[in-house]
Design a protein around this motif. Structure first.
Motif, short mmCIF file in Angstrom:
data_model
loop_
_atom_site.label_atom_id
_atom_site.label_comp_id
_atom_site.label_asym_id
_atom_site.label_seq_id
_atom_site.Cartn_x
_atom_site.Cartn_y
_atom_site.Cartn_z
N PRO A 184 3.52 30.70 -12.50
CA PRO A 184 4.32 30.96 -13.71
C PRO A 184 3.64 31.85 -14.75
O PRO A 184 4.20 32.06 -15.83
CB PRO A 184 4.57 29.56 -14.28
CG PRO A 184 4.32 28.63 -13.16
CD PRO A 184 3.27 29.27 -12.32
N ILE A 185 2.45 32.37 -14.49
CA ILE A 185 1.74 33.16 -15.48
C ILE A 185 2.52 34.43 -15.81
O ILE A 185 3.20 35.01 -14.96
CB ILE A 185 0.32 33.52 -14.95
CG1 ILE A 185 -0.54 34.10 -16.06
CG2 ILE A 185 0.42 34.51 -13.77
CD1 ILE A 185 -2.00 34.27 -15.68
N ARG A 186 2.45 34.84 -17.07
CA ARG A 186 3.15 36.04 -17.51
C ARG A 186 2.32 37.30 -17.23
O ARG A 186 1.10 37.23 -17.10
CB ARG A 186 3.44 35.95 -19.02
CG ARG A 186 4.45 34.89 -19.38
CD ARG A 186 4.72 34.91 -20.88
NE ARG A 186 5.78 33.98 -21.22
CZ ARG A 186 7.08 34.26 -21.14
NH1 ARG A 186 7.48 35.45 -20.73
NH2 ARG A 186 7.99 33.34 -21.46
N ARG A 187 3.04 38.41 -17.17
CA ARG A 187 2.34 39.68 -16.92
C ARG A 187 1.34 39.98 -18.04
O ARG A 187 0.23 40.45 -17.78
CB ARG A 187 3.35 40.83 -16.82
CG ARG A 187 4.27 40.78 -15.61
CD ARG A 187 4.99 42.10 -15.42
NE ARG A 187 5.72 42.52 -16.61
CZ ARG A 187 6.98 42.19 -16.89
NH1 ARG A 187 7.65 41.41 -16.04
NH2 ARG A 187 7.57 42.64 -17.97
N SER A 188 1.73 39.72 -19.28
CA SER A 188 0.82 39.98 -20.40
C SER A 188 -0.43 39.12 -20.30
O SER A 188 -1.54 39.56 -20.62
CB SER A 188 1.53 39.72 -21.73
OG SER A 188 2.00 38.39 -21.79
N GLU A 189 -0.29 37.87 -19.83
CA GLU A 189 -1.44 36.99 -19.66
C GLU A 189 -2.35 37.47 -18.54
O GLU A 189 -3.58 37.35 -18.63
CB GLU A 189 -0.97 35.56 -19.39
CG GLU A 189 -0.25 34.93 -20.57
CD GLU A 189 0.38 33.59 -20.23
OE1 GLU A 189 0.53 32.76 -21.15
OE2 GLU A 189 0.72 33.37 -19.04
N VAL A 190 -1.74 38.04 -17.50
CA VAL A 190 -2.55 38.61 -16.41
C VAL A 190 -3.39 39.76 -16.92
O VAL A 190 -4.61 39.84 -16.67
CB VAL A 190 -1.63 39.08 -15.26
CG1 VAL A 190 -2.45 39.85 -14.22
CG2 VAL A 190 -0.93 37.91 -14.61
N VAL A 191 -2.76 40.67 -17.66
CA VAL A 191 -3.48 41.83 -18.18
C VAL A 191 -4.59 41.41 -19.13
O VAL A 191 -5.73 41.86 -19.02
CB VAL A 191 -2.50 42.80 -18.88
CG1 VAL A 191 -3.27 43.91 -19.60
CG2 VAL A 191 -1.53 43.39 -17.87
N LEU A 192 -4.28 40.51 -20.06
CA LEU A 192 -5.28 40.06 -21.03
C LEU A 192 -6.42 39.31 -20.34
O LEU A 192 -7.59 39.43 -20.73
CB LEU A 192 -4.63 39.17 -22.09
CG LEU A 192 -3.69 39.88 -23.07
CD1 LEU A 192 -3.02 38.88 -23.99
CD2 LEU A 192 -4.43 40.94 -23.86
N GLY A 193 -6.10 38.55 -19.32
CA GLY A 193 -7.13 37.84 -18.59
C GLY A 193 -8.09 38.78 -17.88
O GLY A 193 -9.33 38.60 -17.95
N TYR A 194 -7.53 39.78 -17.22
CA TYR A 194 -8.39 40.76 -16.55
C TYR A 194 -9.21 41.55 -17.56
O TYR A 194 -10.40 41.83 -17.33
CB TYR A 194 -7.54 41.71 -15.69
CG TYR A 194 -7.23 41.17 -14.32
CD1 TYR A 194 -8.24 41.03 -13.37
CD2 TYR A 194 -5.93 40.81 -13.97
CE1 TYR A 194 -7.96 40.53 -12.11
CE2 TYR A 194 -5.64 40.30 -12.72
CZ TYR A 194 -6.67 40.16 -11.79
OH TYR A 194 -6.39 39.67 -10.54
N LEU A 195 -8.59 41.93 -18.68
CA LEU A 195 -9.33 42.68 -19.69
C LEU A 195 -10.45 41.85 -20.29
O LEU A 195 -11.54 42.37 -20.56
CB LEU A 195 -8.37 43.15 -20.79
CG LEU A 195 -7.32 44.19 -20.40
CD1 LEU A 195 -6.51 44.60 -21.61
CD2 LEU A 195 -7.97 45.40 -19.76
N ALA A 196 -10.22 40.56 -20.50
CA ALA A 196 -11.27 39.71 -21.04
C ALA A 196 -12.42 39.57 -20.05
O ALA A 196 -13.60 39.60 -20.42
CB ALA A 196 -10.69 38.34 -21.39
N GLY A 197 -12.08 39.41 -18.76
CA GLY A 197 -13.12 39.26 -17.75
C GLY A 197 -13.95 40.52 -17.59
O GLY A 197 -15.20 40.48 -17.62
#
Length: 340
Positions: A184-197
């Protein structure tokens, strides 16, 4: 027959890969065309101010030697123009003795001004040679001190762009991204997660490059190291968001490499390694869409000119805007993997 069959297979693979064909045939033409426009541009005429010139003959001598001479009523007006980078130097004649004040941030321009003045004033006596002072830098500042801030920004941008693109591509080709998007993760959460990592490592890289350049290599440094770190981080973040965005349009690592001559190399010409004033006016405007131009400009303002927040604020906000725009485009690019 086997050699022929293998050769035919390779040829067919190339013909099916339009991006590789474009890289092979069009990218060299693009880069060579840019190089011709950059190196065969306008002739640079140093802008030299004159304060209390004893005669109009000095202005004529400077213009005949190839300078753009500008008259000023007082020293303060010329100093303000030098601070605003409207002048490369100004020449005063207070008390009858000539004195030259150079802007000083570009050693090549300094040498050009000094040689030009030597030609213009060669008819005078040796005592007419001016005393030289510098607004920024010094007579000992080397060319690498001038190019160094640009190179710091370029290496931060280039390696993060390359590694981010390849790493994000592997997430896609290995199926990790598809499995993640099945949750159920959102696209914006995916992008922010990768950017944070990825961002943690870009922060470490920015700090390492800045430390090595200033402390180990001894680059000229007149500003705040914290502003250098901030600009390096913003450049890395811009490269990170751009690299992950373009990786969405690549199917293998080789196609990520193909973006380098089209995305990274043109920025080198507009980053400040080459004098933008030598380019034709319409070509200079292309620098406004290049993230590396703003990063290099701010790095020079900090390291060479010692400027604070007011001198780099515009560049900081533009780089932050690039990063935000690329991040939003990353969110949109994930639609082809899953619509949420």
């Amino acid at each position: 027959m086997r050699i022929r069959a293998l050769a035919i297979r390779i040829i067919r693979q190339f013909l099916r890969d339009k991006r590789t064909l474009a890289l092979l045939f069009l990218a060299p033409l693009l880069i060579l065309g840019l190089m011709k426009l950059v190196f065969n541009g306008n002739t640079i005429e140093p802008a030299i101010g004159l304060v209390q010139a004893p005669s109009a003959a000095i202005e004529r001598q400077l213009e005949q030697a190839g300078a753009d001479a500008v008259l000023y009523d007082g020293r303060q007006a010329a100093e303000d123009a030098l601070l605003a980078r409207k002048l490369d130097a100004y020449l005063t004649f207070e008390g009858g003795a000539p004195a030259l004040r150079l802007e000083g941030s570009d050693p090549s321009v300094n040498k050009s001004v000094l040689l030009l003045l030597q030609r213009a004033l060669s008819a005078g006596s040796p005592s007419s040679q001016p005393a030289v002072t510098y607004l920024h830098g010094s007579a000992d500042m080397a060319s690498f001190d001038s190019f160094g801030p640009v190179l710091i920004g370029f290496f931060s941008f280039f390696f993060v762009f390359l590694l981010a693109g390849v790493s994000f591509l592997r997430e896609r080709t290995s199926g990790t991204l598809e499995r993640l998007l099945a949750t159920p993760i959102r696209r914006s959460e995916v992008v922010l997660g990768y950017l944070a990592g990825f961002g943690l490592f870009t922060l470490l890289q920015a700090a390492l490059i800045a430390w090595f350049s200033i402390d180990a290599l001894g680059l000229y440094m007149d500003g705040s190291i914290w502003y250098v770190l901030l600009l390096n981080l913003l450049l890395s973040l811009t490269a990170l968001t751009l690299g992950t965005l373009l990786s969405s349009f690549a199917s293998n690592e080789f196609q990520i490499i193909q973006f380098i001559p089209l995305v990274v190399v043109p920025q080198v010409f507009f980053s400040g390694l080459f004098n933008l004033d030598a380019m034709t006016p319409w070509l200079q405007h292309l620098s406004r869409i290049m993230p590396l131009y703003y990063g290099a400009d701010a790095m020079r303002n900090i390291m060479i000119r010692g400027e604070g927040w007011s001198g780099i604020a515009t560049d900081v906000w533009v780089l932050a805007g690039f990063s935000a725009a690329f991040a939003l485009l990353n969110v949109a690019a994930l639609k082809k993997h899953r619509a949420i």
